[in-house]
Enzyme design. Structure first.
Site, PDB file in Angstrom:
ATOM      1  N   CYS A 157      58.207  58.597  21.477  1.00 56.74           N
ATOM      2  CA  CYS A 157      57.603  57.952  20.301  1.00 56.74           C
ATOM      3  C   CYS A 157      57.209  58.968  19.229  1.00 56.74           C
ATOM      4  O   CYS A 157      56.805  58.588  18.130  1.00 56.74           O
ATOM      5  CB  CYS A 157      56.386  57.137  20.715  1.00 56.74           C
ATOM      6  SG  CYS A 157      56.783  55.869  21.926  1.00 56.74           S
ATOM      7  N   HIS A 160      55.587  49.128  15.684  1.00 58.78           N
ATOM      8  CA  HIS A 160      55.926  50.433  16.267  1.00 58.78           C
ATOM      9  C   HIS A 160      57.399  50.481  16.678  1.00 58.78           C
ATOM     10  O   HIS A 160      57.729  50.462  17.865  1.00 58.78           O
ATOM     11  CB  HIS A 160      54.990  50.691  17.453  1.00 58.78           C
ATOM     12  CG  HIS A 160      55.153  52.011  18.123  1.00 58.78           C
ATOM     13  ND1 HIS A 160      55.624  53.147  17.478  1.00 58.78           N
ATOM     14  CD2 HIS A 160      54.909  52.398  19.420  1.00 58.78           C
ATOM     15  CE1 HIS A 160      55.659  54.155  18.331  1.00 58.78           C
ATOM     16  NE2 HIS A 160      55.242  53.728  19.518  1.00 58.78           N
TER      17      HIS A 160
END
Ligand code: COA
Length: 372
Positions: free
Chosen positions: A83, A325
């Site tokens: 991420c 996200h």
């Protein structure tokens, strides 16, 4: 060397079923070139942030996919750090500019996660955890361990976790690109379905599609935002190998490096986009980056010290929680979003904090107007 953000673009985040991975890339390239007002021939190299195109979209060759949007096929590479891929790509691009090899480069972050179901997405995301030691765990359960530890050690409460969520959803109301522009109450967060105790559905960042892009240049420019410094920290993949579960050490190290390279003090930072993949992650980040002492961030967030008018504004975009996200795009979106606010005169100095996994990689980028 002065590195300026001469263009930024963020597409809408969400479940974008009508757009393919290539459509998102095209949108990002066209959007950022239009904002920079430069001809595409000025892009000398491309850094693409993407975590798992191979698994989500059966497409791993992301560098080539972005390069072919240009008639001169600039050299392109994919940067992957779970991420934190977006923050890493900005750092890699900055290093390429500092080397003097290039003067103007594109950083594009993209992820299209909703073509698979939630179970498949969770399994793909979990490949960023330790396969040997945490096999079978998903990220909600790993962050739930961190949340339980913080609650026992510092007395962090269910209401304080929820106050992070309420604040970030409120911030997202003014962000037209956010996935969720909807307010929630503490009660609604407290009563949302349990995912991994104590984390509930509304404690979690969603599964998202999205693209974000910035153009960085070492050429003179009238644009205001500059990359003042960046830093990168690493830690063990597995939580069980950490000495202390109250801190993501990689975040602390990344911030210290970034501050030292930027030659500024922490108190110069007026706003930060931090990696709130779960509500507890924002509490940890707010402490690990140094904005509040250990064990004090949850109360500070609850009492409004991290929203408009507070000591430091955390996640003005709505964060990962409410803005969404799309993992490879997130770190680039943080830089693009803060650049926009700095250009609008809302802040002079801000930080982007992007985490990979449960803290094995962390990147901090400090943005602002250079002081002479
Ligand atoms: N925040 C706010 N609302 C959310 C949400 C979130 N994170 N996730 C889903 N919703 C909403 C949906 O819009 C939907 O609302 P609706 O019924 O009004 O349409 C509802 O909640 C149910 O959504 P659904 O898509 O069925 O949820 P899900 O059970 O498939 O997935 C999670 C929910 C929390 C399990 C999933 O988003 C998740 O795994 N998040 C974590 C992602 C992650 O680990 N990222 C990496 C971090 S390191």
């Amino acid at each position: 060397m002065d590195i300026k953000v001469i263009g930024h673009y963020t597409g809408r985040f969400g479940e974008l079923w009508e757009q393919s991975l290539t459509d998102l890339i095209k949108e990002g390239v066209q959007g950022v070139l239009a904002d920079a007002q430069i001809d595409q021939s000025e892009i000398e190299a491309i850094f693409v942030a993407n975590k798992a195109g191979g698994s989500f979209n059966e497409q791993r060759h992301l560098g080539a996919l972005v390069s072919e949007q240009f008639t001169h096929f600039p050299p392109a590479m994919r940067v992957e750090g779970a991420c934190a891929s977006g923050g890493l790509a900005v750092a890699a691009a900055s290093q390429a500019l500092m080397s003097g090899l290039y003067k103007t480069v594109l950083v594009l972050g993209v992820e299209k996660m909703t073509d698979v179901n939630t179970g498949e997405a969770s399994a793909i995301l979990a490949t960023a955890a330790s396969r040997e030691k945490e096999y079978g765990s998903t990220f909600p359960s790993l962050y739930a361990l961190l949340a339980n530890y913080h609650m026992v050690r510092y007395g962090t409460t269910r209401e304080q976790l929820s106050s992070v969520v309420v604040k970030n959803h409120r911030h997202a109301l003014t962000n037209p690109k956010a996935q969720f522009r909807k307010e929630f109450t503490i009660e609604q967060v407290n009563q949302s379905p349990l995912v991994a105790s104590p984390l509930r559905l509304l404690d979690c960042s969603p599964i998202s599609d999205g693209v974000a892009a910035v153009i960085l240049s070492s050429k003179p420019s009238s644009r205001r935002t500059q990359i003042l410094g960046f830093g990168q920290g690493q830690d063990t993949l597995a939580l069980m190998d950490r000495q202390d579960l109250s801190q993501l050490r990689a975040s602390t190290n990344a911030m210290q490096q970034a501050l030292s390279r930027a030659h500024i003090k922490l108190t110069d930072i007026q706003a930060a986009e931090v990696h709130d993949c779960f509500s507890i992650a924002e509490i940890l980040a707010t402490e690990d980056l140094g904005f509040f002492p250990k064990g004090e961030a949850a109360a500070a967030i609850e009492s409004g010290k991290t929203t408009i008018g507070g000591k430091v504004i955390i996640n003005p975009s709505g964060g990962l929680k409410a803005c969404g996200h799309p993992v490879g795009a997130t770190g680039v979106k943080q830089v693009a979003f803060l650049s926009k606010l700095i250009e609008a005169g809302q802040f002079d100095c801000a930080a982007a904090h992007n985490v990979g996994g449960s803290g094995a990689t962390a990147v901090v980028t400090i943005l602002g107007e250079k002081r002479s």
